[in-house]
Design an enzyme around this catalytic site. Sequence first.
Site, PDB file in Angstrom:
ATOM      1  CE  LYS A   1      39.983  34.361  37.707  1.00  0.00           C
ATOM      2  NZ  LYS A   1      40.772  33.605  38.702  1.00  0.00           N
TER       3      LYS A   1
ATOM      4  CE1 TYR B   1      45.107  26.182  40.852  1.00  0.00           C
ATOM      5  CE2 TYR B   1      43.152  25.301  39.778  1.00  0.00           C
ATOM      6  CZ  TYR B   1      43.949  26.369  40.114  1.00  0.00           C
ATOM      7  OH  TYR B   1      43.590  27.634  39.740  1.00  0.00           O
TER       8      TYR B   1
ATOM      9  CB  THR C   1      44.194  34.306  37.387  1.00  0.00           C
ATOM     10  OG1 THR C   1      43.544  33.238  38.095  1.00  0.00           O
ATOM     11  CG2 THR C   1      45.069  33.750  36.293  1.00  0.00           C
ATOM     12  CG  ASP C   2      42.250  34.000  42.829  1.00  0.00           C
ATOM     13  OD1 ASP C   2      41.799  33.588  41.739  1.00  0.00           O
ATOM     14  OD2 ASP C   2      42.127  33.365  43.897  1.00  0.00           O
TER      15      ASP C   2
ATOM     16  CB  THR D   1      46.742  28.855  38.487  1.00  0.00           C
ATOM     17  OG1 THR D   1      45.808  29.100  39.539  1.00  0.00           O
ATOM     18  CG2 THR D   1      46.267  27.667  37.678  1.00  0.00           C
TER      19      THR D   1
ATOM     20  CD  GLU E   1      22.687  58.158  42.015  1.00  0.00           C
ATOM     21  OE1 GLU E   1      21.949  58.213  43.016  1.00  0.00           O
ATOM     22  OE2 GLU E   1      22.263  58.240  40.844  1.00  0.00           O
TER      23      GLU E   1
END
Length: 355
Positions: free
Chosen positions: A191, A52, A118-119, A38, A312
């Site tokens: 994120k 975008y 950023t993903d 981006t 667990e």
Amino acid sequence: MRTQCLKTGFTLTLMFAAFAANAADALPRVMILATGGTIAGTGATSTTTVGYTAAKIGVERLIEAVPELQKVAHVKGEQVFQIASENMSNEHWLKLAKRVNEVLKQPDVDGIVITHGTDTIEETAYFLNLVVKSKKPVVIVGAMRPATAISADGPINLYNAVALAGSKEAVGQGVIVSLNDEIQGARDVTKTNTMTGNTFRAPELGSLGYMVSGQAKFYRSSTRKHTSETEFDVSKLETLPAVDIAYGSANANTLAIDAFAAAGDVGIVYAGTGNGSLSTSVRTRLTELRQKGIHINRSSRVGNGPTVRDGENDDNKTDFTVSDTLTPQKARILLMLALTKTKDSKEIQRMFYTY
């Protein structure tokens, strides 16, 4: 008298010029390795912040857009590749890591900035945190708004990243993610919001510090080994072991893990509910796959807190490993790298507690 004044003025001019030249020479030398994202994106209008096109602007234009960079470092740029970060692959990681290590060996480079979408920025950061072989700063930076948007965050983020990469304070801190005036450690950052500028957080363990007017202010450091302290070496690797993530939920079935096993995965990270809980059918199938040689790492979809061994699940009995506080996407990275070193589950679990 007039001649003497002229001589004095000329001398002072030379002194100031020499001082300015020495100050410029004293600036750190930072290489920007661009990968797209981006921060290099463009939108149809100045108000387009969703929908975008990422990875359109080259590294030279990014540098030209922030002339203030020249005040904090001698900056050079290189376009390693140009992609939206959802397309980041193992092959991209290996290429980037090898280039980072090559550049950091150069005596005329004090630090590296990597521009990135950023993903998957947190995943690339953690991968590099495990395979970079230098204490020199490596700072990964991105943006939540494209370069064409009103109040685009890319320019100030890039300025801070360059200043941080050239700082003495960042030496030995591991790979860093820097956006929104914050300094985040690669291991713990994630994120947390799909849109906002303050999306990158280490919710429980906290950020490392802040960027204040281009100055790095560190308040804590990671206690986990990283970069030059790790045992991983990708210099001769062309591929990474096949490891995928299966996601737990109510009414969970085994379709995903069966597909991964059939596709040839040598490891599966299971993002279980709660503290890495497994339904009866999933536990049974994962145990069968482990007996066939596929390594199983038990993680959690919750996002915070440790996945506790033998909590667990009877992990000693099933011979599973647990991710500790790593998110599933970062557990996958460590499991891949661990499997380049060993097939011993006890050794792999040691690595999860070490890194």
